[in-house]
Scaffold this active site. Structure first.
Site, PDB file in Angstrom:
ATOM      1  N   ARG A   1       0.856  -1.192   0.000  1.00 34.83           N
ATOM      2  CA  ARG A   1       0.000   0.000   0.000  1.00 34.83           C
ATOM      3  C   ARG A   1       0.888   1.238   0.000  1.00 34.83           C
ATOM      4  O   ARG A   1       1.896   1.284   0.737  1.00 34.83           O
ATOM      5  CB  ARG A   1      -0.901   0.042   1.248  1.00 34.83           C
ATOM      6  CG  ARG A   1      -2.080  -0.900   1.225  1.00 34.83           C
ATOM      7  CD  ARG A   1      -3.123  -0.496   0.168  1.00 34.83           C
ATOM      8  NE  ARG A   1      -4.260  -1.402   0.142  1.00 34.83           N
ATOM      9  CZ  ARG A   1      -4.362  -2.473  -0.645  1.00 34.83           C
ATOM     10  NH1 ARG A   1      -3.393  -2.791  -1.483  1.00 34.83           N
ATOM     11  NH2 ARG A   1      -5.453  -3.222  -0.612  1.00 34.83           N
TER      12      ARG A   1
ATOM     13  N   GLU B   1      -3.650   7.199  -5.158  1.00 36.89           N
ATOM     14  CA  GLU B   1      -3.774   6.517  -6.449  1.00 36.89           C
ATOM     15  C   GLU B   1      -5.009   7.082  -7.138  1.00 36.89           C
ATOM     16  O   GLU B   1      -6.017   7.264  -6.462  1.00 36.89           O
ATOM     17  CB  GLU B   1      -3.934   5.009  -6.248  1.00 36.89           C
ATOM     18  CG  GLU B   1      -2.647   4.368  -5.774  1.00 36.89           C
ATOM     19  CD  GLU B   1      -2.752   2.861  -5.560  1.00 36.89           C
ATOM     20  OE1 GLU B   1      -3.826   2.285  -5.824  1.00 36.89           O
ATOM     21  OE2 GLU B   1      -1.773   2.272  -5.108  1.00 36.89           O
TER      22      GLU B   1
ATOM     23  N   HIS C   1      -0.707  -0.199  -9.791  1.00 37.62           N
ATOM     24  CA  HIS C   1      -1.360  -1.144  -8.880  1.00 37.62           C
ATOM     25  C   HIS C   1      -1.897  -2.362  -9.646  1.00 37.62           C
ATOM     26  O   HIS C   1      -3.108  -2.643  -9.642  1.00 37.62           O
ATOM     27  CB  HIS C   1      -2.488  -0.444  -8.099  1.00 37.62           C
ATOM     28  CG  HIS C   1      -2.827  -1.150  -6.814  1.00 37.62           C
ATOM     29  ND1 HIS C   1      -3.257  -0.490  -5.693  1.00 37.62           N
ATOM     30  CD2 HIS C   1      -2.819  -2.461  -6.478  1.00 37.62           C
ATOM     31  CE1 HIS C   1      -3.503  -1.353  -4.720  1.00 37.62           C
ATOM     32  NE2 HIS C   1      -3.244  -2.563  -5.183  1.00 37.62           N
TER      33      HIS C   1
HETATM   34  C1  DGY Z   1      -5.488  -6.298  -2.768  1.00 37.57           C
HETATM   35  O1  DGY Z   1      -6.199  -7.262  -3.004  1.00 37.57           O
HETATM   36  O2  DGY Z   1      -5.400  -5.790  -1.658  1.00 37.57           O
HETATM   37  C2  DGY Z   1      -4.753  -5.722  -3.922  1.00 37.57           C
HETATM   38  O3  DGY Z   1      -3.936  -4.669  -3.563  1.00 37.57           O
HETATM   39  C3  DGY Z   1      -5.740  -5.275  -4.978  1.00 37.57           C
HETATM   40  O4  DGY Z   1      -5.209  -5.514  -6.219  1.00 37.57           O
END
Ligand code: DGY
Length: 320
Positions: free
Chosen positions: A237, A266, A285
């Site tokens: 993240r 983002e 991402h």
């Molecule tokens: C998640 O599943 O947390 C991923 O970051 C989304 O692609």
């Protein structure tokens, strides 16, 4: 039973729900849904399949306490007020194991790309800048025998460490809230404190959840403790690193390069200085973005809903 799906998801998930005789309404709009819109759509529903990044706060759980489940199509749940879900009695599930390998692939891809300047080198050709170069130019660094530091040796961190060990014989060190001997021992991974992780890693790959304890853990003070040759990778993240501090560390050459699949916020704006830096690669991402993994995620989310609506144990209920 009626289900609201917050955005377009792979059809396998929809079909699985329909095969149970449920009525499924799936939002198809190409934009981020607001919390108010999620609430409005859930008023007459029994379950929510949530594949959006809009934060669901107390407001949502208060008005949607009738839901039998909020089934996330993500592993991360930092965008969900879990304490409020608990207070209003709404179970929340995620898709914890479906995306481990695909996300670790992207961490590995970023590690390789940054170590060989591959992304920026390719961009130079697009700009018609492939010209004469000395043998002392365009040099990357090799990964053989270098130390991989993993911040958050969970399932994704483990997959990344396994690849690094197998491909480049990289010694593994890791930092978690507490040691994970059962997993770490299979990789000869050494548990270290946070400062040692910063000081000894040649590549530092971040795989932890975003929580109050991990938010901006990678800040100016942390980058200053890293090797000037180190590569910082974040596929977890964007909130785990402080972006201005990362930019400063790269500008001052306190670290060598960075590979990011996640940013804060983002999407990242096109004029972000990171995008112009020679040893940086930023991806939008895409950690879980493969056909196989997105299908598995939709399938797992649907199975969590089926369990909840059948009164069975929800396989991936979030319990913390
Ligand atoms: C998640 O599943 O947390 C991923 O970051 C989304 O692609």
């Amino acid at each position: 039973m009626k289900i609201f799906v917050s955005t377009k998801i792979p059809q396998v998930g929809i079909e699985l729900l329909k095969s149970r005789g449920y009525s499924v309404t799936a939002n198809q709009e190409r934009r981020r849904i607001s919390e108010d819109e999620v609430i409005a759509n859930c008023k007459d529903k029994d379950a929510l399949l949530y594949a959006s990044s809009t934060r669901l706060t107390e407001k949502f759980f208060k008005q949607c306490a009738h839901l039998k489940i909020v089934a996330l199509m993500s592993a991360g749940y930092d965008h969900i007020a879990i304490d409020m879900a608990r207070r209003y009695g709404v179970p929340v599930s995620n898709v914890s194991d479906a995306l481990n390998k695909a996300t670790a692939d992207v961490a590995f891809l970023l590690m390789l790309t940054v170590s060989r300047n591959a992304f920026q080198s390719s961009q130079r050709i697009n700009r018609n800048e492939w010209s004469f170069s000395f043998p002392t130019e365009n040099l990357g660094v090799e990964l053989y025998g270098k130390t991989l530091g993993v911040f958050g040796l969970g399932s994704i961190g483990y997959e990344m460490a396994k690849k690094a060990r197998m491909m480049y014989d990289m010694p593994i060190i890791y930092h978690n809230r507490s040691p994970r001997h059962s997993v770490a021992d299979t990789l000869d991974a050494r548990y270290v404190d946070f400062d040692t992780l910063l000081e000894e890693s040649d590549v530092l790959s971040v795989h932890a959840n975003l929580t109050d304890q991990t938010r901006e853990r990678f800040n100016r003070a942390a980058f200053r403790k890293m090797k000037p040759t180190a590569i910082f990778i974040n596929t977890a993240r964007g909130g785990l690193h402080n972006e201005p501090d990362l930019i400063e560390a790269l500008n001052k050459k306190e670290i060598w390069g960075a590979g990011l699949d996640v940013t804060n916020p983002e999407p990242m704006q096109a004029d972000n200085p990171l995008l112009a830096m020679p040893n940086v690669c930023v991806l939008p991402h895409i950690g879980s973005a493969t056909v196989e993994t997105r299908n598995a995620m939709a399938n797992t989310a649907a199975r969590n809903i089926i369990a909840a609506l059948s009164g069975e144990k929800i396989p991936h209920q979030i319990t913390d």
